[in-house]
Write a protein that holds these residues in place. Structure first.
Motif, PDB file in Angstrom:
ATOM      1  N   LEU A  83       0.822  -1.209   0.000  1.00  0.00           N
ATOM      2  CA  LEU A  83       0.000   0.000   0.000  1.00  0.00           C
ATOM      3  C   LEU A  83       0.853   1.255   0.000  1.00  0.00           C
ATOM      4  O   LEU A  83       1.942   1.300   0.605  1.00  0.00           O
ATOM      5  N   LYS A  84       0.337   2.255  -0.698  1.00  0.00           N
ATOM      6  CA  LYS A  84       1.013   3.546  -0.822  1.00  0.00           C
ATOM      7  C   LYS A  84       0.112   4.641  -0.247  1.00  0.00           C
ATOM      8  O   LYS A  84      -1.108   4.456  -0.141  1.00  0.00           O
ATOM      9  N   SER A  85       0.696   5.772   0.028  1.00  0.00           N
ATOM     10  CA  SER A  85      -0.095   6.875   0.587  1.00  0.00           C
ATOM     11  C   SER A  85      -1.214   7.276  -0.372  1.00  0.00           C
ATOM     12  O   SER A  85      -2.301   7.672   0.063  1.00  0.00           O
ATOM     13  N   GLU A  86      -0.953   7.151  -1.669  1.00  0.00           N
ATOM     14  CA  GLU A  86      -1.974   7.525  -2.651  1.00  0.00           C
ATOM     15  C   GLU A  86      -3.138   6.553  -2.716  1.00  0.00           C
ATOM     16  O   GLU A  86      -4.109   6.792  -3.426  1.00  0.00           O
ATOM     17  N   ASP A  87      -3.051   5.448  -1.996  1.00  0.00           N
ATOM     18  CA  ASP A  87      -4.181   4.520  -1.899  1.00  0.00           C
ATOM     19  C   ASP A  87      -5.170   4.952  -0.817  1.00  0.00           C
ATOM     20  O   ASP A  87      -6.239   4.346  -0.675  1.00  0.00           O
ATOM     21  N   THR A  88      -4.830   5.975  -0.074  1.00  0.00           N
ATOM     22  CA  THR A  88      -5.729   6.474   0.966  1.00  0.00           C
ATOM     23  C   THR A  88      -7.031   6.958   0.337  1.00  0.00           C
ATOM     24  O   THR A  88      -7.014   7.811  -0.549  1.00  0.00           O
ATOM     25  N   ALA A  89      -8.146   6.411   0.808  1.00  0.00           N
ATOM     26  CA  ALA A  89      -9.450   6.738   0.227  1.00  0.00           C
ATOM     27  C   ALA A  89     -10.536   5.996   0.988  1.00  0.00           C
ATOM     28  O   ALA A  89     -10.251   5.093   1.774  1.00  0.00           O
ATOM     29  N   VAL A  90     -11.768   6.370   0.705  1.00  0.00           N
ATOM     30  CA  VAL A  90     -12.907   5.558   1.120  1.00  0.00           C
ATOM     31  C   VAL A  90     -13.160   4.556   0.006  1.00  0.00           C
ATOM     32  O   VAL A  90     -13.293   4.943  -1.160  1.00  0.00           O
ATOM     33  N   TYR A  91     -13.213   3.292   0.362  1.00  0.00           N
ATOM     34  CA  TYR A  91     -13.419   2.218  -0.610  1.00  0.00           C
ATOM     35  C   TYR A  91     -14.857   1.730  -0.545  1.00  0.00           C
ATOM     36  O   TYR A  91     -15.381   1.456   0.543  1.00  0.00           O
ATOM     37  N   TYR A  92     -15.466   1.614  -1.713  1.00  0.00           N
ATOM     38  CA  TYR A  92     -16.845   1.171  -1.828  1.00  0.00           C
ATOM     39  C   TYR A  92     -16.914  -0.127  -2.619  1.00  0.00           C
ATOM     40  O   TYR A  92     -16.256  -0.265  -3.653  1.00  0.00           O
ATOM     41  N   CYS A  93     -17.737  -1.033  -2.135  1.00  0.00           N
ATOM     42  CA  CYS A  93     -18.004  -2.226  -2.924  1.00  0.00           C
ATOM     43  C   CYS A  93     -19.344  -2.054  -3.639  1.00  0.00           C
ATOM     44  O   CYS A  93     -20.192  -1.261  -3.220  1.00  0.00           O
ATOM     45  N   ALA A  94     -19.497  -2.808  -4.697  1.00  0.00           N
ATOM     46  CA  ALA A  94     -20.723  -2.730  -5.486  1.00  0.00           C
ATOM     47  C   ALA A  94     -20.964  -4.070  -6.154  1.00  0.00           C
ATOM     48  O   ALA A  94     -20.019  -4.811  -6.435  1.00  0.00           O
ATOM     49  N   VAL A  95     -22.227  -4.387  -6.415  1.00  0.00           N
ATOM     50  CA  VAL A  95     -22.570  -5.590  -7.165  1.00  0.00           C
ATOM     51  C   VAL A  95     -23.607  -5.234  -8.227  1.00  0.00           C
ATOM     52  O   VAL A  95     -24.340  -4.267  -8.085  1.00  0.00           O
ATOM     53  N   ARG A  96     -23.611  -6.026  -9.264  1.00  0.00           N
ATOM     54  CA  ARG A  96     -24.572  -5.774 -10.343  1.00  0.00           C
ATOM     55  C   ARG A  96     -25.223  -7.079 -10.747  1.00  0.00           C
ATOM     56  O   ARG A  96     -24.600  -8.146 -10.716  1.00  0.00           O
ATOM     57  N   ARG A  97     -26.484  -6.982 -11.163  1.00  0.00           N
ATOM     58  CA  ARG A  97     -27.265  -8.156 -11.564  1.00  0.00           C
ATOM     59  C   ARG A  97     -26.893  -8.539 -12.991  1.00  0.00           C
ATOM     60  O   ARG A  97     -27.703  -8.477 -13.907  1.00  0.00           O
ATOM     61  N   ASN A  98     -25.663  -8.904 -13.142  1.00  0.00           N
ATOM     62  CA  ASN A  98     -25.138  -9.230 -14.463  1.00  0.00           C
ATOM     63  C   ASN A  98     -23.915 -10.102 -14.261  1.00  0.00           C
ATOM     64  O   ASN A  98     -23.171  -9.911 -13.306  1.00  0.00           O
TER      65      ASN A  98
END
Length: 121
Positions: A83-98
């Motif tokens: 991991l790098k400092s530029e990876d700092t973020a809010v991470y969101y997961c998502a799913v799709r009906r596909n």
């Protein structure tokens, strides 16, 4: 479908974290999954995606070789190494009906609440 993303936290540069995304009362068996992130002051961006079977994956260039997306019938994972400092973020997961993965936020049907990853010494 309600998604829950967890596993974020504070980690030193070069460290690792594993994010998980689960849902209550449902499986992801026929859904493709994805991870996105948004850093402070920046636009949301695609991080990684995986098809329903797990046979196809896609990564942003910035995380290739460091992050790995995987899944089982109930959970989508994001293993983050080096991991790098530029990876700092809010991470969101998502799913799709596909069955097919997507790199586009709006092509997903359900989203988690986000989990904060901070990479700092």
């Amino acid at each position: 479908v309600q998604l829950q993303a967890y596993g974020g936290g504070l980690v030193l540069p070069g460290g690792s974290l594993r994010l998980s995304c689960t849902t209550s009362g449902r499986t992801f068996s026929l859904y493709a999954g994805g991870w996105f992130r948004q850093a402070p002051g920046k636009a949301r961006e695609f991080v990684a995606g995986i098809s329903w079977s797990g046979g196809a994956t896609s990564y942003a260039d910035s995380v290739k070789g460091r992050f790995t997306v995987s899944r089982d019938s109930a959970t989508v994972y994001l293993q983050m190494n080096s991991l790098k400092s530029e990876d700092t973020a809010v991470y969101y997961c998502a799913v799709r009906r596909n069955a097919a993965l997507s790199r586009v936020w709006d092509e997903y049907d359900y989203w988690g609440q986000g989990t904060l990853v901070t990479v700092s010494s």
